[in-house]
Write an enzyme that holds these catalytic residues in place. Structure first.
Site, PDB file in Angstrom:
ATOM      1  N   ASN A  17       0.858  -1.175   0.000  1.00 45.02           N
ATOM      2  CA  ASN A  17       0.000   0.000   0.000  1.00 45.02           C
ATOM      3  C   ASN A  17       0.896   1.228   0.000  1.00 45.02           C
ATOM      4  OD1 ASN A  17      -1.798   2.040   0.370  1.00 45.02           O
ATOM      5  ND2 ASN A  17      -2.583   1.324   2.335  1.00 45.02           N
ATOM      6  N   CYS A  31      -2.250   5.098   0.293  1.00 43.96           N
ATOM      7  CA  CYS A  31      -3.353   5.483   1.171  1.00 43.96           C
ATOM      8  C   CYS A  31      -3.466   7.005   1.220  1.00 43.96           C
ATOM      9  CB  CYS A  31      -3.175   4.953   2.584  1.00 43.96           C
ATOM     10  SG  CYS A  31      -4.520   5.466   3.665  1.00 43.96           S
TER      11      CYS A  31
END
Lengths: 283, 304
Positions: B130, B133
């Site tokens: 990730n 975000c």
């Protein structure tokens, strides 16, 4: 049929089911409230006082409108042929989702997930006094609790406050339970004029020797004031909170509330919390 | 008797029994859904984003409903890598589905530390980085919005990873394809897109932003056409598999992404209002294949 998750963790000890339920009746109470009765025996058989469902109108839209289900307290459970079968949901119209639920007709359907949440813990002995303090549609959380406590022979008092007489919804249900009621309205159109906290103070003094337990559900300022009273009188107090939630079963992490220990989820850690541990947000 | 179509797809060396995954942040740690259905029926799922240490997330309000979608600013609340390993992963062994560990570090060193910690566990099938975000001040956004940083983090993780590495891309950049190429050049095994679009909602009565974080990530059907177009473009730009994400709630939505170029898809926000959505999509893909006499779902990928 109860289907438990194959995995035994605490969060899954609650039986939760996904069901499409038929609308049996949709009763208009005082504007803008409705009592929606749906046939959901799987949920009715498993619900504990203080639990809720996530609900949406079942239709053929490829994209639901609104997208997310709405959290609604399970007001009452009614039996058919001797078995729990129908659950009622108190719907206060505040937006598109609740408006659509309020417009449902018999034989139409709702999609439900439930029962959800922890519910109240009411393991008192019979010499205890249970004080239920409701504000407005916060009453939705209390019928099952009052019924349960009465059934086990305990003393229950309902203190119910609202803006006006017509905002005191579902009263006839509680009258049927034959429990003492203290009603307050802000405009004096029913019961005592004023706020619930004023009457409560007297109760707390009156029952101080009988270790009363307090349960509160209503608007934040009311719950905050009642919690403060409970704390002052050192009385255990459970509050049932409301928070915006996308899922209702602990995965979106959207319904966070703050406690002295940590952030907790209103849906799966709650909606019932120990008032002592709850941190009230400003404004 | 119609032949049952093969739904199996490959993301690099990882074979999925079907192309249906669930998106990080919408499926908990998988266990939360086992009370609703057998998660072994899915190709796999992406865990809630894991950081090295537990994270409490943002203050409330964290979500807002919007037309055909929702905004969230959860702030990466998660149990942390250790608790995931001790409490969640052992209980996932019972399920025959791929566990994709979505991971997040504030620094490259943290990414490496998480990967090294998870490497020994065979139940973790792949990593999804990730780097995108939108709801954290430091970290995600800096990696995901800077190609030099993207290159560095992907290379660093690839050096230590013993599992396939997917990179989840942000749509909040001018040229998503350029980031996808950077990931491919750095050795990524796949890219997944899109993460949420940054958005904002204002409460007109209180006259302030609805979310405590002010802005949040927009997800749900509202972003689907934007996501389909990005998946289409990126799949033309790179050779590595593309995993499609963005407002997928029905089999038709999943097919749109696959035809546009996705080798697999992730169901996200739909898990909230319909916990069975991913399961229904698996069945719907099977039905579509049999209706259209498709024997292998790979025949339709990137055919638009």
């Amino acid at each position: 049929m109860v289907t438990l998750g194959s995995d035994g963790c605490a969060i899954l000890s609650t039986v939760s089911l996904i069901v499409e339920a038929e609308v049996v009746e949709n009763i208009q109470l005082a504007n803008p409230n409705f009592l929606l009765a749906v046939r959901a025996p799987e949920i009715a058989a498993n619900v504990r006082p203080g639990q809720f469902v996530m609900a949406a109108v079942a239709d053929d839209l490829s994209i639901p409108h609104p997208l997310l289900k709405r959290a609604l307290a399970i007001f009452s459970v009614e039996s058919e042929a001797g078995l729990p079968s129908i659950i009622t949901l108190l719907v206060k119209v505040v937006g598109d989702g609740t408006q659509r639920l309020a417009s449902l007709l018999p034989d139409e359907h709702v999609n439900l997930i439930g029962p959800l949440g922890n519910g109240f813990s009411s393991t008192g002995t019979s010499d205890r006094v249970h004080l239920l303090a409701a504000g407005g549609v916060g009453i939705a959380s209390f019928y099952l609790l009052a019924e349960d406590l009465r059934r086990s022979g305990q003393e229950v008092h309902l203190l119910y406050g609202a803006r006006t007489a017509q905002d005191l919804v579902g009263l006839e249900y509680f009258e049927r339970l034959r429990i003492p009621l203290l009603l307050t309205t802000e405009d004096g159109s029913a019961g005592v004029q004023g706020l619930i906290t004023e009457g409560l103070e007297q109760y707390l003094t009156q029952f101080v020797d009988r270790t009363p337990t307090l349960y509160v559900c209503g608007p934040d300022p009311m719950m905050k004031a009642v919690s403060a009273l409970a704390s002052l009188h050192r009385i255990p107090c459970q509050i049932s909170v409301e928070s915006k939630m996308a899922c209702g079963f602990g995965v979106c992490l959207g319904c966070t509330i703050e406690t002295v220990d940590s952030y907790q989820l209103a849906c799966s850690d709650g909606p019932v919390f120990d008032a002592e541990k709850f941190i009230w947000q400003e404004g | 008797m119609t032949e049952i179509a093969s739904l199996a797809v490959s993301i690099g060396d990882l074979r999925l029994k079907n192309p249906v995954l669930t998106a990080s942040g919408t499926f908990g740690y998988g266990l939360e859904f086992t009370r609703f259905f057998d998660i072994s029926k899915l190709g796999g799922f992406c865990t809630k984003g894991l950081s090295l240490e537990p994270m409490p997330g943002n203050a409330p309000e964290r979500i807002a409903e919007t037309p055909a979608g929702m905004l969230n600013a959860i702030g990466l609340e998660n149990v942390g890598t250790e608790q995931f390993l001790s409490e969640k992963l052992p209980r996932l062994e019972a399920y025959d589905t791929h566990v994709i560990a979505n991971i997040f570090g504030k620094t490259i060193e943290e990414f490496i530390a998480i990967v090294e910690r998870l490497n020994p566990y065979p139940k973790v099938s792949a990593y999804e980085l990730n780097i995108s975000c939108p709801n954290i001040e430091q970290g995600g956004i800096e990696f995901g919005h800077d190609r030099v940083q993207t290159d560095r983090v992907v290379r660093a993780v690839k050096r230590v990873s013993e599992k396939p590495v997917w990179v989840k891309l942000s749509p909040n950049v001018t040229d998503v394809s350029a980031f996808a190429r950077t990931c491919e050049d750095a050795g990524a095994d796949a890219v997944s897109l899109v993460n949420t679009f940054v958005g904002m909602s204002v409460d007109i009565h209180r006259r302030r932003a609805v979310l405590s974080n002010r802005s949040g990530g927009l997800s749900g059907p509202a972003i689907r056409p934007l996501a389909v177009r990005l998946v289409y473009e990126v799949s033309q730009a790179v050779e590595i598999p593309v995993i499609g994400i963005g407002g997928i709630g029905t089999p038709q939505d999943a097919l749109e992404f696959m035809l546009a170029g996705a080798s697999a898809i992730q169901v996200g926000t739909a898990n909230f209002h319909d916990p069975l959505a991913s399961l229904k999509i698996v069945q719907g893909l099977r039905d579509y294949c049999s209706e259209h006499r498709i024997t292998d779902i790979n025949q339709i990928i990137a055919t638009v």
